[in-house]
Design a protein around this motif. Structure first.
Motif, PDB file in Angstrom:
ATOM      1  N   GLY A   1       0.912  -1.459   0.139  1.00 34.04           N
ATOM      2  CA  GLY A   1       0.456  -0.090   0.079  1.00 34.04           C
ATOM      3  C   GLY A   1       0.725   1.341  -0.094  1.00 34.04           C
ATOM      4  N   ASN A   2       1.023   2.222   0.670  1.00 37.29           N
ATOM      5  CA  ASN A   2       1.133   3.418   0.730  1.00 37.29           C
ATOM      6  C   ASN A   2       2.295   3.678   1.513  1.00 37.29           C
ATOM      7  N   ASP A   3       2.605   2.623   1.951  1.00 36.52           N
ATOM      8  CA  ASP A   3       3.511   1.925   2.159  1.00 36.52           C
ATOM      9  C   ASP A   3       5.406   1.471   1.003  1.00 36.52           C
ATOM     10  N   LEU A   4       4.751   1.477   0.435  1.00 39.66           N
ATOM     11  CA  LEU A   4       5.496   1.140  -1.079  1.00 39.66           C
ATOM     12  C   LEU A   4       5.596   2.975  -2.387  1.00 39.66           C
ATOM     13  N   TRP A   5       4.735   3.620  -1.730  1.00 37.80           N
ATOM     14  CA  TRP A   5       4.502   5.335  -2.745  1.00 37.80           C
ATOM     15  C   TRP A   5       6.099   5.223  -2.814  1.00 37.80           C
ATOM     16  N   SER A   6       6.213   5.798  -3.845  1.00 36.33           N
ATOM     17  CA  SER A   6       7.734   6.794  -4.532  1.00 36.33           C
ATOM     18  C   SER A   6       8.423   5.549  -4.070  1.00 36.33           C
ATOM     19  N   THR A   7       8.300   4.485  -4.401  1.00 34.72           N
ATOM     20  CA  THR A   7       8.712   3.149  -3.966  1.00 34.72           C
ATOM     21  C   THR A   7       9.704   2.762  -5.730  1.00 34.72           C
ATOM     22  N   TYR A   8      10.729   2.828  -5.836  1.00 32.58           N
ATOM     23  CA  TYR A   8      11.208   1.940  -7.602  1.00 32.58           C
ATOM     24  C   TYR A   8      12.072   0.726  -7.383  1.00 32.58           C
ATOM     25  N   ALA A   9      11.670  -0.534  -8.494  1.00 35.95           N
ATOM     26  CA  ALA A   9      12.725  -0.844  -8.410  1.00 35.95           C
ATOM     27  C   ALA A   9      13.802  -0.808  -9.741  1.00 35.95           C
TER      28      ALA A   9
ATOM     29  N   VAL B   1      15.762 -12.608   4.141  1.00 40.26           N
ATOM     30  CA  VAL B   1      16.912 -13.148   4.799  1.00 40.26           C
ATOM     31  C   VAL B   1      17.467 -13.752   2.942  1.00 40.26           C
ATOM     32  N   TRP B   2      18.711 -13.647   2.529  1.00 40.45           N
ATOM     33  CA  TRP B   2      19.219 -14.266   1.005  1.00 40.45           C
ATOM     34  C   TRP B   2      20.200 -15.792   1.089  1.00 40.45           C
ATOM     35  N   ARG B   3      20.299 -16.294   1.496  1.00 37.50           N
ATOM     36  CA  ARG B   3      21.137 -17.553   0.719  1.00 37.50           C
ATOM     37  C   ARG B   3      22.218 -16.530   0.479  1.00 37.50           C
ATOM     38  N   PRO B   4      23.820 -17.162   1.252  1.00 41.75           N
ATOM     39  CA  PRO B   4      24.769 -16.442   0.531  1.00 41.75           C
ATOM     40  C   PRO B   4      25.072 -16.885  -0.778  1.00 41.75           C
ATOM     41  N   ASP B   5      24.830 -17.815  -1.355  1.00 41.95           N
ATOM     42  CA  ASP B   5      25.115 -18.301  -2.900  1.00 41.95           C
ATOM     43  C   ASP B   5      24.295 -17.279  -3.949  1.00 41.95           C
ATOM     44  N   ALA B   6      22.967 -17.054  -3.484  1.00 43.73           N
ATOM     45  CA  ALA B   6      22.445 -16.399  -4.166  1.00 43.73           C
ATOM     46  C   ALA B   6      22.425 -15.311  -5.193  1.00 43.73           C
ATOM     47  N   ALA B   7      22.181 -15.416  -6.443  1.00 46.58           N
ATOM     48  CA  ALA B   7      22.801 -13.780  -7.024  1.00 46.58           C
ATOM     49  C   ALA B   7      21.781 -12.609  -6.597  1.00 46.58           C
ATOM     50  N   ARG B   8      22.127 -11.639  -6.286  1.00 47.94           N
ATOM     51  CA  ARG B   8      21.174 -10.768  -6.416  1.00 47.94           C
ATOM     52  C   ARG B   8      21.351  -9.682  -7.107  1.00 47.94           C
ATOM     53  N   VAL B   9      19.856  -9.224  -7.744  1.00 48.26           N
ATOM     54  CA  VAL B   9      20.686  -8.526  -9.126  1.00 48.26           C
ATOM     55  C   VAL B   9      19.799  -7.186  -8.681  1.00 48.26           C
ATOM     56  N   GLY B  10      20.301  -5.829  -9.117  1.00 48.62           N
ATOM     57  CA  GLY B  10      19.755  -5.001  -9.158  1.00 48.62           C
ATOM     58  C   GLY B  10      19.454  -4.341  -7.325  1.00 48.62           C
ATOM     59  N   CYS B  11      18.426  -3.007  -7.518  1.00 54.60           N
ATOM     60  CA  CYS B  11      18.560  -3.350  -5.654  1.00 54.60           C
ATOM     61  C   CYS B  11      16.642  -2.396  -6.228  1.00 54.60           C
ATOM     62  N   VAL B  12      16.536  -2.073  -4.814  1.00 49.85           N
ATOM     63  CA  VAL B  12      14.894  -1.231  -4.467  1.00 49.85           C
ATOM     64  C   VAL B  12      15.757  -0.404  -3.737  1.00 49.85           C
ATOM     65  N   LEU B  13      15.161   1.162  -5.100  1.00 55.18           N
ATOM     66  CA  LEU B  13      15.420   2.847  -4.126  1.00 55.18           C
ATOM     67  C   LEU B  13      14.009   2.940  -3.393  1.00 55.18           C
TER      68      LEU B  13
ATOM     69  N   ALA C   1      20.285   3.526  -2.884  1.00 49.70           N
ATOM     70  CA  ALA C   1      20.080   2.435  -3.393  1.00 49.70           C
ATOM     71  C   ALA C   1      19.797   1.679  -1.822  1.00 49.70           C
ATOM     72  N   SER C   2      19.273   0.568  -1.795  1.00 50.48           N
ATOM     73  CA  SER C   2      18.976  -0.305  -0.587  1.00 50.48           C
ATOM     74  C   SER C   2      19.963  -1.597  -0.396  1.00 50.48           C
ATOM     75  N   ASP C   3      19.910  -2.405  -0.050  1.00 49.92           N
ATOM     76  CA  ASP C   3      20.514  -3.396   0.273  1.00 49.92           C
ATOM     77  C   ASP C   3      19.452  -4.994  -0.871  1.00 49.92           C
ATOM     78  N   ASP C   4      18.219  -4.225  -0.733  1.00 44.35           N
ATOM     79  CA  ASP C   4      17.003  -5.530  -0.782  1.00 44.35           C
ATOM     80  C   ASP C   4      16.523  -5.378  -3.075  1.00 44.35           C
ATOM     81  N   PRO C   5      16.972  -6.413  -2.788  1.00 44.99           N
ATOM     82  CA  PRO C   5      17.919  -6.615  -4.332  1.00 44.99           C
ATOM     83  C   PRO C   5      16.468  -6.147  -5.656  1.00 44.99           C
ATOM     84  N   GLU C   6      16.399  -5.770  -6.868  1.00 45.92           N
ATOM     85  CA  GLU C   6      15.822  -6.363  -7.246  1.00 45.92           C
ATOM     86  C   GLU C   6      15.127  -7.592  -8.070  1.00 45.92           C
ATOM     87  N   HIS C   7      15.604  -8.481  -8.183  1.00 42.93           N
ATOM     88  CA  HIS C   7      15.360 -10.015  -7.960  1.00 42.93           C
ATOM     89  C   HIS C   7      16.652 -10.843  -7.510  1.00 42.93           C
TER      90      HIS C   7
END
Ligand SMILES: [Zn+2]
Length: 692
Positions: free
Chosen positions: A483-491, A519-531, A547-553
């Motif tokens: 909801g509103n917590d995602l307003w103005s959030t991008y990936a 929480v991601w597995r250490p061997d997961a490849a994290r691509v891009g980010c969420v703003l 940029a946050s530490d949270d990946p786009e995928h």
């Protein structure tokens, strides 16, 4: 749901004629039709390209001279010299070699029968019946449905050589024709049945009241058991009589209609028939499906014509996905002015008749399965929100010409148990929520080399645990943002070398719906980010995304397979805003996992449905350019397109467009075969066969 697909499932016998394609014309008669010309009606069945006629036999009004004391003869039957409309219809249909389906409606009885058998009726908690237009509603838990139905069937089957049976409104009666909702039935049978089912709990006093979920399970079990009893009763005659009923029956009944009126936002979903048929064909190989395509607007305007192109789409989508179409209108043919609605659909029915061999063994050849959520799988948000993620993914793949099947989430384990999940190279879980027994099925599929695309919070249990061993995520990090917590959030998956200067590289995709941190597995490849969210007003201060530490995928491997987890609702974002950069991003992720065997270079309003038959590769092309807010209008002809068949460049093939009835030019491009398409009207069917 207990017992839904378990012990009450009834398949078609091996060798049943109802496994062959059939096409139906349904004339839904009124009392005043008692003296109509049955030979003229059979000619109309033939003219529509149908081989099966469905018409009224009994129930609310008997169109044959019933001798059962709890049935009601149509009062105008005597205007007919034979006194038996249904019998005349059977004779006329058989004379032409057509099948005949008898229609029944056990949901209501006359006031006389209601007086004689008050125990058969629906009852409010206060004991009041439901009366509509002088008819009293009956209850599926009670004796009329449970026992007398079999007597009615026996009378008809003893007298007539019918081929199939259909029950209209085979349901609990809480919603009447005025769309007034009444409380769950409190008749004596329901009280006793629900107490047994629930271990002594009380029936819900109101809709959505206490024990409502349990009551829904009780009604589903009651109807499933009754369906199985009817099928078994009829099967004992050994006449290969088809029974059309709800899921679990040998022939499953679905409708192509304008049912968006009751949906939130009155949302029109143009792909409803195709979705329903695909979900059946992909998961229920031993039963067939009929889609009753409605030529009028809905129950409130039964003389109002459906748009001709919309009616044709119902039939077309049904046919292309391997279902059996039924053209449905009210009254004896010609009494109501329905010709406009029927005009375009007739061409579809005739095409199917004229290419019967192709449809006899047509089977889906999509390599992608899109898993459909249900009410029970939803964990975050409402069902309608989760459905929008599914529909956004559905439209994105359709528009990008990636052929796919629909697999209901509750069927995942059964499809895997049959070994049928291996037909897919990619399975997509669009924010479906809880997988339950489907989770180990998906893990096994991936470990053998399958590809998996997860969006949102698919595969997270109600306790917040990741259900999939193959997931690149270990566990959710808090509740999903929504909801509103995602307003103005991008990936974004683009590099952002100047983000410190607030200078961004595209694509920057708006995140709408849900974002689940993990929480991601250490061997997961994290691509891009969420703003994450930055101020979005006033303009002077609307900046500052970092940029946050949270990946786009994130990507991971499991066994021989590969998994991509997009932790946000990219389908909903596309569905909500309709911006094709979100769609194309999703398409890019899909194509990084699978290179479809059949795809196309075509306008995005043309859908391709890939199939195989004895004739070779069969591609249905459906022109959706006529889609409008609440219907389909005239389409725009689409020219200049081509099909691409992966790795078929070296094959010696012959390509033909069956609607245009022309051979098609082909060329080789790398390893691929490219088939040049003619100008597309409403639909086309291309067959690519190995030459010689
Ligand atoms: Zn009841």
């Amino acid at each position: 749901m207990p017992d839904q697909a378990g012990p009450t499932q009834r398949d078609l016998p091996a060798g049943s004629r109802w496994r062959e394609p059939f096409s139906v014309l349904q004339t839904n008669l009124q009392e005043v039709d008692a003296d109509f010309d049955v030979d003229a009606a059979v000619a109309v069945v033939e003219d529509h390209g149908a081989d099966t006629w469905m018409l009224n036999a009994g129930g609310i009004s008997s169109f044959y001279p019933t001798d059962l004391p709890f049935q009601t003869r149509n009062p105008l039957l005597g205007t007919r010299s034979s006194g038996d409309l249904f019998g005349d219809a059977v004779a006329a249909a058989k004379g032409k070699g057509f099948k005949l389906i008898a229609r029944f409606d056990m949901s209501k009885v006359s006031a006389r029968i209601a007086r004689e058998h008050p125990e058969w009726l629906y009852r409010t908690p206060e004991g009041e019946p439901q009366v509509y237009n002088t008819l009293f509603s009956t209850c599926p838990s009670a004796e009329y449905y449970q026992e007398r139905t079999l007597d009615v069937l026996d009378e008809v089957l003893d007298r007539y050589d019918v081929d199939g049976l259909f029950f209209n409104w085979f349901n609990f009666n809480e919603r009447d024709y005025d769309e007034v909702n009444q409380p769950p039935c409190h008749c004596a049978s329901c009280q006793a049945g629900f107490a047994e089912f629930s271990g002594g709990k009380q029936l819900p006093a109101v809709m959505l009241g206490e024990n409502f979920g349990l009551w829904r399970q009780y009604t589903a079990r009651t109807l499933a058991r009754l369906t199985a009893r009817i099928v078994d009763h009829v099967a004992a005659r050994g006449r290969d009589i088809g029974v059309l009923l709800r899921r679990g029956a040998p022939i499953v009944y679905a409708e192509g209609n304008n049912a968006y009126r009751a949906m939130p936002g009155k949302d029109f979903w143009p792909h409803a028939p195709a979705e329903a048929v695909s979900a059946h064909v992909a998961t229920q190989p031993d039963s067939s499906i009929l889609v009753n395509c409605v030529a009028f607007i809905d129950a409130t305007y039964r003389m109002g014509n459906e748009e001709p192109e919309h009616f044709a789409q119902y039939l077309l989508q049904t046919t292309a996905r391997g279902g059996n179409p039924s053209a449905f209108f009210f009254g004896a043919p010609g009494r109501l002015p329905m010709e406009r609605a029927l005009s375009r659909g007739r061409d579809v029915m005739r095409f199917r008749r004229d290419h019967a061999d192709l449809y006899r063994d047509l089977r889906p050849a999509a390599e992608v399965a899109v898993v459909r959520p249900d009410f029970g799988s939803v964990t975050g948000g409402t069902f309608w929100e989760v459905q929008d993620e599914f529909r956004g993914v559905y439209e994105a793949l359709l528009e990008q010409h990636v052929p796919f099947d629909v697999v209901p989430v509750a069927d995942l384990a059964a499809v895997e148990a049959r070994g049928a999940l291996d037909r897919y190279r990619l399975v997509v879980l669009p924010d479906v929520g809880v997988l339950g027994r489907g989770a180990p099925a998906v893990d096994a599929y991936v470990s053998r080399g399958g590809k998996l695309l997860i969006t949102g919070t698919s595969g997270v249990s109600r306790d917040g645990e990741v259900e999939l061993a193959c997931s690149p995520a270990i566990r959710p990090l808090g509740a999903a943002l929504a909801g509103n917590d995602l307003w103005s959030t991008y990936a974004t998956d683009a590099d952002q070398p100047r983000i410190g200067e607030y200078h961004y590289e595209g694509p920057i995709l708006p995140v709408m719906g849900r974002y689940q941190r993990f929480v991601w597995r250490p061997d997961a490849a994290r691509v891009g980010c969420v703003l994450p969210r930055a101020p979005h007003a006033p303009p002077e201060l609307a900046y500052g995304h970092t940029a946050s530490d949270d990946p786009e995928h994130a990507r991971g491997r499991y066994g021989d397979g590969e998994v991509v987890l997009v932790p946000w609702t990219v389908g909903r974002s596309y569905r909500e805003y309709g911006k094709t950069d979100a769609r194309d991003h999703l398409g890019g992720v899909v194509r990084s996992l699978v290179d479809p065997a059949v795809t196309a270079d075509l306008h995005d309003r043309v859908e391709i449905i890939a199939g195989e038959s004895g004739a070779g590769t069969v591609v249905h092309l459906l022109n959706h350019s006529g889609v409008r807010r609440r219907s389909y209008g005239a389409h725009v002809p689409v020219g200049g397109g081509s099909l691409r068949l992966r790795g078929r460049g070296a094959d010696d093939v012959r390509a033909e467009a069956l609607v245009a009835a022309v051979p098609l030019a082909t060329r080789v491009d790398g390893d691929d075969l490219v088939v040049e398409l003619p100008v597309l009207g409403l639909f086309e069917v291309v067959v690519v066969a190995t030459a010689g």
